[in-house]
Design a protein around this motif. Structure first.
Motif, PDB file in Angstrom:
ATOM      1  N   SER A 132       0.828  -1.198   0.000  1.00 46.69           N
ATOM      2  CA  SER A 132       0.000   0.000   0.000  1.00 46.69           C
ATOM      3  C   SER A 132       0.865   1.250   0.000  1.00 46.69           C
ATOM      4  CB  SER A 132      -0.910   0.018   1.239  1.00 46.69           C
ATOM      5  OG  SER A 132      -1.506   1.282   1.414  1.00 46.69           O
ATOM      6  N   PRO A 133       0.462   2.309  -0.739  1.00 47.60           N
ATOM      7  CA  PRO A 133       1.233   3.558  -0.723  1.00 47.60           C
ATOM      8  C   PRO A 133       1.215   4.249   0.636  1.00 47.60           C
ATOM      9  CG  PRO A 133      -0.832   3.832  -1.926  1.00 47.60           C
ATOM     10  CD  PRO A 133      -0.678   2.370  -1.666  1.00 47.60           C
ATOM     11  N   LEU A 134       0.315   3.830   1.525  1.00 47.11           N
ATOM     12  CA  LEU A 134       0.242   4.417   2.865  1.00 47.11           C
ATOM     13  C   LEU A 134       1.154   3.710   3.863  1.00 47.11           C
ATOM     14  CD1 LEU A 134      -3.639   4.875   3.131  1.00 47.11           C
ATOM     15  CD2 LEU A 134      -1.929   6.559   2.407  1.00 47.11           C
ATOM     16  N   TRP A 135       1.817   2.645   3.417  1.00 43.97           N
ATOM     17  CA  TRP A 135       2.620   1.804   4.315  1.00 43.97           C
ATOM     18  C   TRP A 135       4.075   2.258   4.244  1.00 43.97           C
ATOM     19  CZ3 TRP A 135       1.084  -2.307   7.430  1.00 43.97           C
ATOM     20  CH2 TRP A 135       2.093  -3.108   7.947  1.00 43.97           C
ATOM     21  N   ASN A 136       4.724   2.351   5.403  1.00 42.59           N
ATOM     22  CA  ASN A 136       6.122   2.779   5.469  1.00 42.59           C
ATOM     23  C   ASN A 136       6.949   1.797   6.282  1.00 42.59           C
ATOM     24  OD1 ASN A 136       5.789   5.291   4.072  1.00 42.59           O
ATOM     25  ND2 ASN A 136       4.828   6.118   5.921  1.00 42.59           N
ATOM     26  N   GLY A 137       8.166   1.542   5.809  1.00 43.10           N
ATOM     27  CA  GLY A 137       9.186   0.851   6.599  1.00 43.10           C
ATOM     28  C   GLY A 137       8.767  -0.473   7.172  1.00 43.10           C
ATOM     29  N   SER A 138       8.468  -1.466   6.327  1.00 50.57           N
ATOM     30  CA  SER A 138       7.974  -2.738   6.834  1.00 50.57           C
ATOM     31  C   SER A 138       9.098  -3.729   7.094  1.00 50.57           C
ATOM     32  CB  SER A 138       6.981  -3.355   5.840  1.00 50.57           C
ATOM     33  OG  SER A 138       7.623  -3.633   4.615  1.00 50.57           O
ATOM     34  N   ALA A 139       8.869  -4.612   8.060  1.00 44.86           N
ATOM     35  CA  ALA A 139       9.728  -5.772   8.315  1.00 44.86           C
ATOM     36  C   ALA A 139       8.936  -7.006   7.910  1.00 44.86           C
ATOM     37  CB  ALA A 139      10.112  -5.837   9.781  1.00 44.86           C
ATOM     38  N   ARG A 140       9.594  -7.956   7.240  1.00 45.28           N
ATOM     39  CA  ARG A 140       8.898  -9.117   6.696  1.00 45.28           C
ATOM     40  C   ARG A 140       9.672 -10.390   7.024  1.00 45.28           C
ATOM     41  NH1 ARG A 140       8.396  -6.535   0.575  1.00 45.28           N
ATOM     42  NH2 ARG A 140       7.927  -4.409   1.256  1.00 45.28           N
ATOM     43  N   ARG A 141       8.955 -11.429   7.436  1.00 44.34           N
ATOM     44  CA  ARG A 141       9.622 -12.690   7.730  1.00 44.34           C
ATOM     45  C   ARG A 141       8.584 -13.801   7.849  1.00 44.34           C
ATOM     46  NH1 ARG A 141       9.327 -13.541  13.446  1.00 44.34           N
ATOM     47  NH2 ARG A 141       8.616 -11.652  14.539  1.00 44.34           N
ATOM     48  N   PHE A 142       9.056 -15.047   7.738  1.00 50.36           N
ATOM     49  CA  PHE A 142       8.204 -16.202   7.983  1.00 50.36           C
ATOM     50  C   PHE A 142       8.323 -16.606   9.454  1.00 50.36           C
ATOM     51  CE2 PHE A 142       8.392 -16.591   3.368  1.00 50.36           C
ATOM     52  CZ  PHE A 142       7.093 -16.967   3.074  1.00 50.36           C
ATOM     53  N   VAL A 143       7.251 -17.186   9.978  1.00 51.04           N
ATOM     54  CA  VAL A 143       7.191 -17.621  11.371  1.00 51.04           C
ATOM     55  C   VAL A 143       7.021 -19.133  11.383  1.00 51.04           C
ATOM     56  CG1 VAL A 143       5.920 -17.462  13.548  1.00 51.04           C
ATOM     57  CG2 VAL A 143       6.176 -15.427  12.114  1.00 51.04           C
ATOM     58  N   ASP A 144       7.831 -19.820  12.188  1.00 51.64           N
ATOM     59  CA  ASP A 144       7.734 -21.273  12.311  1.00 51.64           C
ATOM     60  C   ASP A 144       6.697 -21.619  13.373  1.00 51.64           C
ATOM     61  OD1 ASP A 144       9.716 -21.795  10.402  1.00 51.64           O
ATOM     62  OD2 ASP A 144      11.307 -21.527  11.892  1.00 51.64           O
ATOM     63  N   LEU A 145       5.602 -22.243  12.954  1.00 56.45           N
ATOM     64  CA  LEU A 145       4.553 -22.664  13.874  1.00 56.45           C
ATOM     65  C   LEU A 145       4.716 -24.140  14.224  1.00 56.45           C
ATOM     66  CD1 LEU A 145       1.409 -20.972  12.243  1.00 56.45           C
ATOM     67  CD2 LEU A 145       2.881 -20.081  14.066  1.00 56.45           C
ATOM     68  N   ALA A 146       4.255 -24.495  15.406  1.00 57.04           N
ATOM     69  CA  ALA A 146       4.333 -25.896  15.820  1.00 57.04           C
ATOM     70  C   ALA A 146       3.500 -26.788  14.894  1.00 57.04           C
ATOM     71  CB  ALA A 146       3.848 -26.034  17.265  1.00 57.04           C
ATOM     72  N   SER A 147       2.469 -26.217  14.281  1.00 57.69           N
ATOM     73  CA  SER A 147       1.613 -26.969  13.364  1.00 57.69           C
ATOM     74  C   SER A 147       2.278 -27.207  12.013  1.00 57.69           C
ATOM     75  CB  SER A 147       0.304 -26.212  13.143  1.00 57.69           C
ATOM     76  OG  SER A 147       0.565 -24.954  12.523  1.00 57.69           O
ATOM     77  N   HIS A 148       3.407 -26.515  11.750  1.00 64.93           N
ATOM     78  CA  HIS A 148       4.116 -26.570  10.471  1.00 64.93           C
ATOM     79  C   HIS A 148       3.321 -25.950   9.321  1.00 64.93           C
ATOM     80  CE1 HIS A 148       7.172 -28.966  12.410  1.00 64.93           C
ATOM     81  NE2 HIS A 148       6.272 -29.878  12.753  1.00 64.93           N
TER      82      HIS A 148
ATOM     83  N   SER B  74       4.533   0.995   9.686  1.00 65.17           N
ATOM     84  CA  SER B  74       3.651   2.112  10.027  1.00 65.17           C
ATOM     85  C   SER B  74       2.762   2.448   8.843  1.00 65.17           C
ATOM     86  CB  SER B  74       4.466   3.342  10.427  1.00 65.17           C
ATOM     87  OG  SER B  74       5.316   3.749   9.381  1.00 65.17           O
ATOM     88  N   VAL B  75       1.549   2.859   9.152  1.00 63.58           N
ATOM     89  CA  VAL B  75       0.554   3.193   8.149  1.00 63.58           C
ATOM     90  C   VAL B  75       0.161   4.648   8.330  1.00 63.58           C
ATOM     91  CG1 VAL B  75      -1.698   2.612   7.176  1.00 63.58           C
ATOM     92  CG2 VAL B  75      -0.299   0.824   8.240  1.00 63.58           C
ATOM     93  N   CYS B  76       0.254   5.430   7.275  1.00 63.89           N
ATOM     94  CA  CYS B  76      -0.156   6.832   7.327  1.00 63.89           C
ATOM     95  C   CYS B  76      -1.680   6.913   7.356  1.00 63.89           C
ATOM     96  CB  CYS B  76       0.367   7.600   6.120  1.00 63.89           C
ATOM     97  SG  CYS B  76       2.161   7.704   6.033  1.00 63.89           S
ATOM     98  N   VAL B  77      -2.198   7.777   8.205  1.00 64.02           N
ATOM     99  CA  VAL B  77      -3.640   7.995   8.281  1.00 64.02           C
ATOM    100  C   VAL B  77      -3.971   9.221   7.443  1.00 64.02           C
ATOM    101  CG1 VAL B  77      -5.595   8.437   9.796  1.00 64.02           C
ATOM    102  CG2 VAL B  77      -3.694   7.001  10.596  1.00 64.02           C
ATOM    103  N   PRO B  78      -4.726   9.049   6.359  1.00 59.93           N
ATOM    104  CA  PRO B  78      -5.040  10.200   5.506  1.00 59.93           C
ATOM    105  C   PRO B  78      -5.709  11.329   6.283  1.00 59.93           C
ATOM    106  CG  PRO B  78      -5.695   8.147   4.444  1.00 59.93           C
ATOM    107  CD  PRO B  78      -5.305   7.799   5.849  1.00 59.93           C
TER     108      PRO B  78
END
Length: 209
Positions: free
Chosen positions: A107-123, A132-136
């Motif tokens: 989204s053009p309103l989204w700034n500075g994201s961190a992205r990763r996969f999470v290991d769940l016990a369920s696999h 952060s998301v800008c509020v118009p």
């Protein structure tokens, strides 16, 4: 969405209270009493976000909770937790999860994201993004963390969002959402009632079990 939503269970930490869009006025009064005008100002954008979630087509809003946590001697930080379910499509579970998690970051309103996969016990595949998301129309933003996973059959995406105007607590809210994601389950965790007339077990067996 015509496909029935799968049953799902999860646990939220203390300080979260189940709400719905109709609870806005009561929550504003609570925020005013607990944290004054600053808490009420935080709450406004979160309730607006809840209204948007409730009105989005193609997904089912399963659960919403508001978080009210002390932030100093006379203040409170507010946050909004939501769980929505949508069709996974035919791309395959891992690809569908990644696409849904990254969609908000595009989204053009989204700034500075961190992205990763999470290991769940369920696999089951699970991806998390935060930023952060800008509020118009305002000079302030919201922090948002999103975790996306699938049900065991791979037919539905489960989207968990945690949003707060208290951007200074971004790391803490990210940790909260990840912890909630690890509690997701698709079987009722509550013990089944014992049939009438069933024999009891000894305390030792209960402890060993």
């Amino acid at each position: 969405m015509t496909d029935p939503v799968p049953p799902v269970w999860f646990r939220l930490p203390p300080g979260f209270h189940d709400i719905g869009p109709r609870d806005r006025r009561a929550l504003e009064e609570v925020a005013e009493a607990l944290g004054g005008p600053a808490a009420r100002a935080q709450l406004g954008p979160l309730m607006d976000a809840l209204d948007e979630l409730a009105g989005q087509p193609g997904q089912r809003l399963v659960h919403t909770s508001i978080g009210l946590h002390p932030d100093g001697p006379e203040a409170v930080s507010t946050s909004l937790f939501s769980l929505t379910v949508r069709p996974a499509g035919d791309a395959g579970p891992r690809i569908a999860v990644a696409r849904a998690a990254l969609a908000v970051a595009g989204s053009p309103l989204w700034n500075g994201s961190a992205r990763r996969f999470v290991d769940l016990a369920s696999h089951l595949p699970c991806a998390m993004v935060s930023g952060s998301v800008c509020v118009p129309g305002t000079d302030r933003g919201l922090f948002q963390a999103r975790a996306v996973t699938v049900d065991p059959e791979g037919r539905h995406l489960l989207v968990l969002d945690l949003t707060s105007a208290a951007t200074e607590h971004a790391d803490a809210y990210t940790n909260i959402l990840e912890a909630v994601t690890h509690t997701l389950g698709f079987h009722d965790p509550r013990p089944r009632p014992r049939p009438a007339g069933a024999g009891g077990t000894s305390r030792i067996l209960e402890v060993l079990g």
